[in-house]
Each structure stands twice: as C-alpha cells, then as structure tokens.
Design a protein around this motif. Sequence first.
Motif, mmCIF file in Angstrom:
data_model
loop_
_atom_site.group_PDB
_atom_site.id
_atom_site.type_symbol
_atom_site.label_atom_id
_atom_site.label_comp_id
_atom_site.label_asym_id
_atom_site.label_seq_id
_atom_site.Cartn_x
_atom_site.Cartn_y
_atom_site.Cartn_z
ATOM 1 N N TYR A 96 -0.166 5.058 -1.830
ATOM 2 C CA TYR A 96 -0.343 5.174 -0.486
ATOM 3 C C TYR A 96 -1.453 4.327 0.025
ATOM 4 N N ARG A 97 -1.132 3.853 1.261
ATOM 5 C CA ARG A 97 -2.310 3.128 1.972
ATOM 6 C C ARG A 97 -3.175 3.786 2.815
ATOM 7 N N LEU A 98 -4.604 3.831 2.581
ATOM 8 C CA LEU A 98 -5.202 4.697 3.391
ATOM 9 C C LEU A 98 -6.839 3.788 3.803
ATOM 10 N N SER A 106 9.156 -1.760 -9.211
ATOM 11 C CA SER A 106 8.047 -0.978 -9.354
ATOM 12 C C SER A 106 7.401 -1.687 -7.892
ATOM 13 N N VAL A 107 6.775 -0.892 -7.005
ATOM 14 C CA VAL A 107 6.044 -1.403 -5.890
ATOM 15 C C VAL A 107 4.767 -0.499 -5.600
ATOM 16 N N GLY A 108 3.929 -0.904 -4.986
ATOM 17 C CA GLY A 108 2.693 -0.215 -4.107
ATOM 18 C C GLY A 108 1.535 -0.554 -4.636
ATOM 19 N N GLU A 109 1.206 -0.668 -6.083
ATOM 20 C CA GLU A 109 -0.207 -0.964 -6.500
ATOM 21 C C GLU A 109 0.250 -1.746 -7.820
ATOM 22 N N PRO A 110 -0.834 -2.188 -8.467
ATOM 23 C CA PRO A 110 -0.503 -2.885 -9.732
ATOM 24 C C PRO A 110 -0.143 -1.942 -10.697
ATOM 25 N N ILE A 111 0.779 -2.316 -11.517
ATOM 26 C CA ILE A 111 1.275 -1.333 -12.709
ATOM 27 C C ILE A 111 0.590 -1.773 -13.882
ATOM 28 N N GLY A 146 -5.652 -9.726 2.191
ATOM 29 C CA GLY A 146 -6.464 -8.731 1.983
ATOM 30 C C GLY A 146 -6.660 -8.113 0.369
ATOM 31 N N ASP A 147 -5.644 -8.790 -0.264
ATOM 32 C CA ASP A 147 -5.715 -8.420 -1.664
ATOM 33 C C ASP A 147 -6.650 -9.577 -2.284
ATOM 34 N N SER A 148 -7.085 -9.310 -3.564
ATOM 35 C CA SER A 148 -7.426 -10.171 -4.611
ATOM 36 C C SER A 148 -6.500 -10.570 -5.757
ATOM 37 N N ILE A 176 7.043 1.765 4.638
ATOM 38 C CA ILE A 176 7.813 0.550 4.701
ATOM 39 C C ILE A 176 8.829 0.226 3.575
ATOM 40 N N THR A 177 8.424 0.706 2.575
ATOM 41 C CA THR A 177 9.520 0.685 1.516
ATOM 42 C C THR A 177 10.805 1.268 1.925
ATOM 43 N N GLY A 178 10.825 2.535 2.357
ATOM 44 C CA GLY A 178 11.755 3.123 2.982
ATOM 45 C C GLY A 178 12.710 2.347 4.100
ATOM 46 N N GLY A 217 -6.264 -6.053 -6.508
ATOM 47 C CA GLY A 217 -6.394 -4.914 -5.583
ATOM 48 C C GLY A 217 -7.081 -5.378 -4.362
ATOM 49 N N ARG A 218 -6.985 -4.337 -3.380
ATOM 50 C CA ARG A 218 -7.488 -4.780 -1.933
ATOM 51 C C ARG A 218 -9.099 -5.111 -1.988
ATOM 52 N N ILE A 219 -9.445 -6.068 -1.137
ATOM 53 C CA ILE A 219 -10.932 -6.501 -0.906
ATOM 54 C C ILE A 219 -11.574 -5.975 -0.003
ATOM 55 N N ILE A 265 -7.688 1.394 0.958
ATOM 56 C CA ILE A 265 -7.674 1.894 -0.361
ATOM 57 C C ILE A 265 -6.117 2.426 -0.784
ATOM 58 N N LYS A 266 -5.885 2.501 -1.898
ATOM 59 C CA LYS A 266 -4.375 2.711 -2.185
ATOM 60 C C LYS A 266 -4.579 4.171 -3.319
ATOM 61 N N VAL A 267 -4.088 5.102 -2.718
ATOM 62 C CA VAL A 267 -4.120 6.377 -3.764
ATOM 63 C C VAL A 267 -2.712 6.863 -3.981
ATOM 64 N N MET A 317 11.537 -5.293 -11.888
ATOM 65 C CA MET A 317 11.154 -6.310 -10.877
ATOM 66 C C MET A 317 9.969 -5.456 -10.285
ATOM 67 N N ASP A 318 8.765 -6.027 -10.244
ATOM 68 C CA ASP A 318 7.366 -5.742 -9.964
ATOM 69 C C ASP A 318 7.342 -6.365 -8.648
ATOM 70 N N THR A 319 7.460 -5.862 -7.419
ATOM 71 C CA THR A 319 7.622 -6.517 -6.303
ATOM 72 C C THR A 319 6.374 -6.449 -5.508
ATOM 73 N N TRP A 320 5.457 -7.584 -5.184
ATOM 74 C CA TRP A 320 4.332 -7.548 -4.342
ATOM 75 C C TRP A 320 4.869 -7.664 -2.855
ATOM 76 N N TRP A 321 4.497 -6.796 -1.831
ATOM 77 C CA TRP A 321 4.609 -6.981 -0.602
ATOM 78 C C TRP A 321 3.730 -5.813 0.158
ATOM 79 N N GLN A 322 3.948 -6.099 1.664
ATOM 80 C CA GLN A 322 2.963 -5.309 2.393
ATOM 81 C C GLN A 322 3.803 -4.570 3.603
ATOM 82 N N THR A 323 3.306 -3.525 4.451
ATOM 83 C CA THR A 323 3.917 -3.195 5.767
ATOM 84 C C THR A 323 4.051 -4.436 6.598
ATOM 85 N N GLU A 324 3.007 -5.228 6.409
ATOM 86 C CA GLU A 324 3.098 -6.381 7.217
ATOM 87 C C GLU A 324 4.278 -7.675 7.006
#
Length: 638
Positions: free
Chosen positions: A531-533, A390-395, A505-507, A315-317, A520-522, A526-528, A415-422
């Motif tokens: 990347y979301r899996l 920055s994006v994708g997980e907590p830095i 879905g995050d805490s 989604i970032t792309g 992180g995710r509850i 998972i985030k590796v 700019m540490d941006t929080w968002w999701q595919t959704e």
Amino acid sequence: MADDKNKKSPVMDSEIFYPSKEIIENAHIKDYESMYKYSIENREKFWAEQADNLEWFKKWDKVFDASEAPFYKWYTGGKINIVHNAIDRHLKSWRRNKIAIIWEGEPGDVRTLSYHALDREVSRFANILKSMGVVKGNIVTVYMPQIPELAIAMLACAKIGAAHSVVYGGFSIEALAERIKDANSRILITADGGFRRGKATDLKGIANDAMKRSPTIEVCITVKRTGKEVYMESGRDFWFHELMSLPIANPKCDTEVMDAEDLLFLLYSSGTTGQPKGLVHTHGGYAVFTSTTHKFVFDIKDEDRWWCAADPGWITGHSYIVYGPLINGSTIIMYEGAPNHPYPNRWWQMIEKYGINILYTSPTAIRGLMRFGEAWPNRHDLSSLRLLGSVGEPINPEAWRWYHRVIGKGKCPIMDTWWQTETGGFMITPFPVTPLKPGSVTKPFFGNEVAVVDDDGNEMPAGEEGKLVIKSPWPGMARTIYGDSERFREVYWDDYKKQGWYKTGDSARIDEDGYVWVIGRIDDVIKVSGYRLGTAEIESALVSHEQVTEAAAITLPHEIKGNAIHVYVILRDGVTGNPDLVEALKKHVRNEIGPIAVPETVTFADKLPKTRSGKIMRRVLKARALGQDEGDLSTLEE
Ligand code: WT7
C-alpha cells in the motif's frame, strides 16, 4: 530501500525461467521483440489498432495530441463510454449469459452475476443516482467493502457520465473526509460494514464521522451487508436495497455518450506532501490501455477465470478487477475477506472450488501465506492455474520461487507487473513468453520506452542504480491532478522538462539483457504491504494529536509487509512519553488514516535530525535505526 544504494541485487543475472512450449503456442503474443519494435516505430498506429478493438460511438479525429504537453490527450474527437464496452456490447453476443462476476463473501456466501444480470443491476442503480440528481460531470464518493455493489456503483456512475472517487475501505475518518472535500462530492455510497477476519467492520460509523467534517454531502446511500445496527440520519441517509425496490430503479438505462477525454474517475494517491493527489483518468485512453494490457500480459481467453485478489479501492482493482477484465468479457472472481480466514488455505480453496486459471496478487500476500508453509496449498488441486501475477512492490526472489514452485507447480510463469496509480495500467512487465529472472519486472510494455538516468538525464551504465523515467506518453496515463494542474507538472514533468520524460519516483537498474530491476521509491512515499502512503500523511496525523508537536516517519524492512512504519515524535513541553501514550498515538493514527498506517514502533525524542532549511532528514533516522553509516551530514543543522 533507496538507502542501500551501492549494494547490487544479489540475484541479478542469476537463474532464468523459460516458458513451456505449450504456453508459447497458446500465447496471444508469441514474439515480444518484433511486436515491441513495431509498437515503438509506429506508436500512434499501434494504439489506433488497439483502440479499434473497442466500440466507439464516433471514431477519434486524432490518436494523440501533445499540443498542451504535459497535459497529453488521446483519441480526441472520439465518442465512447467505458461501460458500453465493459457491459453493453457483450449483451449483443453469447457473452450475455457468460458469468461476469463470481463473488464470495468471507462468511462463505456466494453470488454470481452474468453480464445480463450485471447490466440490469448497474442500470437500476444508475436510475437511482439520476433520481438523486446526479448528472454528467458530478463526482460521487464510494466507500465500500469488496462486495459486488462496489463494482455496480462504479459502473453505474460511469454509465451516466458521473465520475467516481473510490476511497479504500481500510481508510478512516480524516482520510475519507479529506477526499470527499477535495472532490466536492454531494453523494456518498457506503455500506454498514464488511467482513474481515470474522469481524464486521464499521464503515458506516466511520462514514458518519467523516460526514460531520464534510458539509458537501447531501445524500448517503448505504448497502446492508453485515446487518449491524447503524445510525441513519433521516433526509440524508437511504438504504440501497430500499431504493432498489422502488419503481424508479428501472433495469433499462441509456449509456451516456462521452468524449474520449471526459473524466471517468478520480483516485487519490499519496505523494510527498500531506495532501493526497486526486489522479484523473478518462474514458477513452484508459479503456484502451487497461483492456490491451490485461489481454496481452495475462493472455486472456474467453474460457478463463481471472482472479485479481486486490481491493477495488486501489488502482489495481479499478484497472484489473473492474474495467480491463470486463472490457475483455472475462469472468472475474471477487473475494471479500482475509486470505487466512478461517484458515490459511482460504485462497487455495477458492482456486480449487472455482477452477481459477490466473491469480494476480501482491508480494506481501505471498509472503504472508508462505509463512504458514506448503502443506496448506498442497492439500488443494491447483492444477487449473496457468499464469500467476505480482504487483505493488519488488518481489523478493525467495517469495518468487515459492510462488512459482508451490503455487504454480513450476509451470506457471509469473507476471511481475510494474505500474502506478498514475500510469493506469502495466508499464514494465513480462509476457507469458518472456524468460523470467526472479525479482525483475523484465521489459517495457508495447509503445513504452523507459530508462534509468541520473539527475541530468544521462543513462546509467548497465547494472547501476538511477532514476526510472518513462520516455513517451501512453493512453492510460493520468491526465492531471484534480484541481491542481501545476502540481501535476511539477511532480512528474519538471525534473526532465527538456527531454519531456515522466518521472516515476522509483529507483531502478537495467541489466545487460535490458531487464529492469526496481529498487524502490526515492521520494517520501513509502510502501507498506504494497500500500502506498506518504510519510507526510502519517506525520500530520501524529501532529494532529494534542500531545505531539513534531513527528517523523520512516520505514524499516519487515519480513511480511516488506516495509514497516516506525515513528519518532516530539511531545509537547511537560508531557512525558509512556506506554499508554504509545497506544494512544497508534489508535489516533488508526482513526485518522486507517489500520495500514499504524506504526510498528513509536519512539519519543527530544530532537529530530533536520537540515538547515528545516526539513527532517529521515535518511539519518533510518541509518541510525539500522546501525548503518549516516552518510553525508553536511546539511545537518547543529
Ligand atoms: C509504486 C506505485 C500499480 C499497482 C499498485 C501500486 C511500486 C508497483 C511494482 C513491481 C516493484 C512496484 C513502485 C511504484 N510498485 N508495482 N511490480 N515491482 N515495485 O500502485 O500504489 O500507485 O504505487 O508501487 O514503487 O512507484 P501505487
């Protein structure tokens, strides 16, 4: 991550970084608080004003429609096409000759496309798609490396009213086949491969195997990138360059008039079950949301060179390489390969060579480059940089400080941006004028109200962990899950049905200053490496191996990846685990899902901890692996 429940973030409320006078003076948004207040008190008006910056074939009747909540609609009655805004309208101004895309391949080859040239390529390919029988409403699957043709393919689909479903080039056979099937695609666009760490990837080979499992595909168009020999099936397979040289590839093509709520794309994302969700985004609201967030958060100016170093397959792309920046008429940078190939200065070299002003990347990339030390970036002139992202997980604050000091020379706000595919675009993020606390995503974007709550929806006291929710709809939100509206309602809206809130879905925690700290995710997502899996996807891949009967996947902290995957498997009766089988299982996961899902370790087990209802208690496995307290075991089956 959610397991370290009671530990407070060590950096909370520590240092604060203030923007310089120069940054504030030049910012689009100089006073966040008052604009925020205005946007909350006049939400629809605010979003109507932002939509007015785009060109509509016909204005909307209603900005916002909640009549079928939670299936919200935006700009209903409006007629638009995102490509008209991303390309066509720029052709009427001086931007016609502005560079739209500067692309560099990993081997060092370079291509640049002006808006004029981009329009011609997109129109030519759009005409090819039409000649292949693609019509409005069809879903075309795209499986490509990061080359300009990927953006061209996406834009060509949208131009003629077809939707795209881009599958990340790092995914493998099963993941691709599953997505083709769910979208019922007749057409697949791919490439013979791409370059990654000096090697050519085998995209077409994977696509060929996936097509064996995908009876819906009638036509496959392949871009020649690596020149590697590939199998082409006559009647089904066509070379992109051969099609583009036919008279039918005319550089003029009308842009289809779409309803604001018409499907623009599907993008599959992981959830708690093995079946990935095809999130639905539409032309109107998504165009408004991505361009507005991009412009305000990254302070986009016409003279900027913008580099979002993500893969367009995520989604970032979609939002911040292709659509948002092109709508804003920006010059975008695309780079095909690995950040450390041939040397760890590749990115810094890019910044110097192209005079890049804004770099947007992920914590995992920063940690990966940090490992090579500051001598590499210090060899390059990075003074063109003005802002970082920055994006994708907590830095982690350590990576934040390095990025700020070594790359941004202490003068570029992050700019540490929080968002999701959704969410389609930024939801919680600083602006250039926001005082920053390393590790915090700071405050909500305009029009957005968030809260951290318990299961009943009570707000948590400042500093305490709870579930992150979004309190009201926004134009960029996913409209549904393709083919499964019930699941959409269930996953995102049922938990806080009474309040009408969206469950992320995050805490997270919110501190006394109203700054949000994402933990992180509850769920079982998972985030590796950002990347979301889904744990379930990895587990199903393992169980599809003939020697395995059961599997559980967990993550443990990893210095560079943030989290790494560790799996526990129960083997078929009579089979014993050995190092060869470990390798075979890793290879199997790589084949089925892709390299990002390959487990770090494989442990053979006789039993897995389960609840009485048969659910695997991954939390117990994780606590054991970390040598921590296993917590409440009352639901554990004997
Ligand atoms: C999940 C969504 C949206 C772009 C990439 C990810 C995590 C995302 C941040 C951030 C802490 C973050 C969340 C979220 N996440 N950005 N700045 N700080 N966590 O999209 O693959 O749909 O993943 O990524 O856990 O729920 P995605």
